[in-house]
Design a protein around this motif. Sequence first.
Motif, PDB file in Angstrom:
ATOM      1  N   ARG A   1     -49.661  18.512  -5.708  1.00  0.00           N
ATOM      2  CA  ARG A   1     -48.424  18.350  -6.474  1.00  0.00           C
ATOM      3  C   ARG A   1     -47.221  18.232  -5.550  1.00  0.00           C
ATOM      4  O   ARG A   1     -46.291  17.461  -5.807  1.00  0.00           O
TER       5      ARG A   1
ATOM      6  N   GLN B   1     -44.957  26.164  -5.900  1.00  0.00           N
ATOM      7  CA  GLN B   1     -44.583  24.825  -6.330  1.00  0.00           C
ATOM      8  C   GLN B   1     -43.065  24.710  -6.469  1.00  0.00           C
ATOM      9  O   GLN B   1     -42.464  23.715  -6.049  1.00  0.00           O
TER      10      GLN B   1
ATOM     11  N   VAL C   1     -51.680  22.936  -5.566  1.00  0.00           N
ATOM     12  CA  VAL C   1     -50.271  23.022  -5.187  1.00  0.00           C
ATOM     13  C   VAL C   1     -49.929  21.981  -4.136  1.00  0.00           C
ATOM     14  O   VAL C   1     -48.893  21.322  -4.205  1.00  0.00           O
TER      15      VAL C   1
END
Length: 210
Positions: free
Chosen positions: A9, A69, A6
């Motif tokens: 990203r 996210q 996470v």
Amino acid sequence: MALQHVMRRATETASTSTPAQPGAGPVPAAVRSPEAVLFEEMVTAHLDPLYRTALRLTGRPQDAEDLVQETYLRAWRSLHTYRPGTNPKAWLFRILHNAHIDRYRAATRTVQTVDEMEGQDPAFVVHETPESVVLSGVMDAEIRQALMALPEVFRSCLILADLEGFSYQEIADILGIPRGTVMSRLFRGRRAMRRALADYGREHGYVKGN
């Protein structure tokens, strides 16, 4: 690990785009704007509590990862609205809550209603409350199940207050409800947890029958 995934990203998002502003577009990854630095600091400092809360809200690691996210994506897009001096953790939790509510409303999962929560408490004396057991780190399956069975409005308040340590006013700001409503929901949520965990408490010595 899921959290590292996470974080990667989220920071990649900050490296390849700019916060949503009129006329803003992608920027080279090598350019580290003040916004990107601020965002990466938020990711690093608050990823653990956000993921922990997302997991308690959703009950599934994959769903929790997706929710975090989504939270960071929304936070990045809204970073131009962040004001210096604002509590960044509370700001992120507000976004997390909104993202969760959007996902929750779109789901078809049936949960117990608020009215079904009402009724007489069982006759027993509580010597340690379920929320204090959770705070001490005990998260057996029975406790997780009882927490997930709470109506969403109670569960969110309980998690923010008893697991993440937010004040009544901070919870009110995060959830967008009056402070008095926070106090009422916490009272009813904790009472529901005590009812749900009566047998568990007796078995583990936290609750004694009359």
